[in-house]
Design a protein around this motif. Structure first.
Motif, mmCIF file in Angstrom:
data_model
loop_
_atom_site.group_PDB
_atom_site.id
_atom_site.type_symbol
_atom_site.label_atom_id
_atom_site.label_comp_id
_atom_site.label_asym_id
_atom_site.label_seq_id
_atom_site.Cartn_x
_atom_site.Cartn_y
_atom_site.Cartn_z
ATOM 1 N N GLU A 58 42.217 15.107 -2.281
ATOM 2 C CA GLU A 58 42.749 16.411 -2.566
ATOM 3 C C GLU A 58 44.326 16.623 -3.051
ATOM 4 O OE1 GLU A 58 44.335 13.591 0.741
ATOM 5 O OE2 GLU A 58 42.280 14.242 0.123
ATOM 6 N N LYS A 59 44.670 15.674 -4.023
ATOM 7 C CA LYS A 59 45.857 16.074 -4.894
ATOM 8 C C LYS A 59 45.513 14.646 -5.670
ATOM 9 C CE LYS A 59 49.016 13.499 -1.985
ATOM 10 N NZ LYS A 59 50.555 13.421 -1.860
ATOM 11 N N GLU A 60 46.362 14.288 -7.120
ATOM 12 C CA GLU A 60 46.447 13.798 -7.869
ATOM 13 C C GLU A 60 46.741 12.362 -6.948
ATOM 14 O OE1 GLU A 60 45.977 13.806 -10.975
ATOM 15 O OE2 GLU A 60 45.114 15.714 -10.300
ATOM 16 N N PRO A 61 45.854 11.137 -8.322
ATOM 17 C CA PRO A 61 46.864 9.970 -7.067
ATOM 18 C C PRO A 61 47.602 9.408 -7.662
ATOM 19 C CG PRO A 61 44.357 9.497 -8.581
ATOM 20 C CD PRO A 61 45.212 10.819 -8.582
ATOM 21 N N THR A 62 48.680 8.873 -6.987
ATOM 22 C CA THR A 62 50.696 8.050 -7.173
ATOM 23 C C THR A 62 50.066 6.727 -7.445
ATOM 24 O OG1 THR A 62 50.940 9.871 -4.833
ATOM 25 C CG2 THR A 62 52.151 7.965 -6.083
ATOM 26 N N TYR A 63 51.168 7.013 -8.669
ATOM 27 C CA TYR A 63 51.054 5.777 -9.687
ATOM 28 C C TYR A 63 51.931 4.435 -8.418
ATOM 29 C CZ TYR A 63 52.205 1.364 -12.364
ATOM 30 O OH TYR A 63 51.845 0.236 -13.434
ATOM 31 N N MET A 64 51.262 3.534 -7.875
ATOM 32 C CA MET A 64 52.681 2.238 -7.682
ATOM 33 C C MET A 64 52.107 1.081 -8.543
ATOM 34 S SD MET A 64 52.231 2.326 -3.373
ATOM 35 C CE MET A 64 53.378 0.740 -3.302
ATOM 36 N N ALA A 96 51.966 -2.049 -7.885
ATOM 37 C CA ALA A 96 51.681 -3.355 -7.292
ATOM 38 C C ALA A 96 51.674 -3.405 -6.042
ATOM 39 C CB ALA A 96 52.014 -4.210 -6.901
ATOM 40 N N GLN A 97 50.694 -3.325 -4.536
ATOM 41 C CA GLN A 97 50.514 -2.678 -3.199
ATOM 42 C C GLN A 97 50.028 -4.321 -2.961
ATOM 43 O OE1 GLN A 97 47.771 -1.555 -0.770
ATOM 44 N NE2 GLN A 97 46.496 -2.959 -2.320
ATOM 45 N N ILE A 98 50.326 -4.017 -1.731
ATOM 46 C CA ILE A 98 49.435 -4.995 -0.641
ATOM 47 C C ILE A 98 49.408 -5.304 1.166
ATOM 48 C CG2 ILE A 98 50.724 -7.236 0.846
ATOM 49 C CD1 ILE A 98 52.922 -7.566 -1.356
ATOM 50 N N SER A 99 48.243 -5.011 1.282
ATOM 51 C CA SER A 99 47.912 -4.316 2.572
ATOM 52 C C SER A 99 47.616 -5.457 3.210
ATOM 53 C CB SER A 99 46.427 -3.741 2.093
ATOM 54 O OG SER A 99 46.942 -2.206 1.262
ATOM 55 N N PHE A 100 47.233 -5.084 4.570
ATOM 56 C CA PHE A 100 46.527 -5.943 5.619
ATOM 57 C C PHE A 100 45.482 -5.844 6.089
ATOM 58 C CE2 PHE A 100 45.990 -7.837 10.333
ATOM 59 C CZ PHE A 100 46.135 -8.961 10.303
ATOM 60 N N VAL A 131 46.752 6.345 -4.938
ATOM 61 C CA VAL A 131 47.251 5.315 -4.528
ATOM 62 C C VAL A 131 46.350 4.167 -6.470
ATOM 63 C CG1 VAL A 131 48.461 2.618 -4.654
ATOM 64 C CG2 VAL A 131 48.613 4.320 -2.840
ATOM 65 N N ALA A 132 47.198 4.713 -7.248
ATOM 66 C CA ALA A 132 46.208 3.822 -8.716
ATOM 67 C C ALA A 132 47.717 2.717 -8.921
ATOM 68 C CB ALA A 132 46.109 5.186 -9.661
ATOM 69 N N TYR A 171 42.407 -0.707 0.126
ATOM 70 C CA TYR A 171 41.199 0.292 -0.490
ATOM 71 C C TYR A 171 42.494 1.287 -0.956
ATOM 72 C CZ TYR A 171 38.715 4.793 0.038
ATOM 73 O OH TYR A 171 37.614 5.806 -0.179
ATOM 74 N N VAL A 172 42.017 1.390 -2.576
ATOM 75 C CA VAL A 172 43.214 1.765 -3.608
ATOM 76 C C VAL A 172 41.941 3.073 -4.358
ATOM 77 C CG1 VAL A 172 44.751 0.535 -3.476
ATOM 78 C CG2 VAL A 172 42.761 -0.151 -4.714
ATOM 79 N N TYR A 173 43.467 3.894 -4.740
ATOM 80 C CA TYR A 173 41.830 5.330 -5.628
ATOM 81 C C TYR A 173 41.638 4.283 -6.966
ATOM 82 C CZ TYR A 173 41.153 8.931 -8.358
ATOM 83 O OH TYR A 173 40.237 10.158 -9.039
ATOM 84 N N SER A 174 41.813 3.738 -7.752
ATOM 85 C CA SER A 174 42.149 2.700 -8.539
ATOM 86 C C SER A 174 43.015 1.984 -8.720
ATOM 87 C CB SER A 174 42.100 3.719 -10.173
ATOM 88 O OG SER A 174 42.953 3.706 -10.071
#
Length: 100
Positions: free
Chosen positions: A27-33, A35-39, A53-54, A65-68
């Motif tokens: 619904e909106k442009e991906p946000t750039y990070m 690095a990311q960490i998920s449980f 999140v890209a 689960y991320v965008y790219s």
């Protein structure tokens, strides 16, 4: 033990699959990070917006689960990328990429 891991991976896929279809545009442009960490998907540094999140580096304890990803994604069970992967994706059970 294998049955529990398979059940957990199936549950993660169902949760992610019901939250957003593969062909749906964000619904909106991906946000750039950088690095990311998920449980698990939705519970990590990007929160419930992880699908938007890209990133260059994605580390997932159980699943993520991320965008790219333009770099590397690693997880113990399951990695899901909504759009594109340019790099490497490593997991103990399942890797999913929605596009290229």
């Amino acid at each position: 033990m294998k049955t529990r891991l398979l059940s957990l991976a199936t549950a993660l896929l169902l949760i992610v699959g019901t939250t957003q279809a593969q062909d749906e545009k964000p619904e909106k442009e991906p946000t750039y990070m950088p690095a990311q960490i998920s449980f698990i998907p939705g519970f990590g540094t990007a929160g419930i917006q992880s699908r938007l999140v890209a990133t260059n580096v994605s580390l997932n304890i159980l699943g993520g689960y991320v965008y790219s990803v333009h770099g590397v994604e690693m997880g113990s069970l399951i990695n899901i990328i909504h759009n594109d992967l340019k790099g490497a994706q490593l997991s103990g059970l399942v890797n999913v990429v929605g596009n290229d």
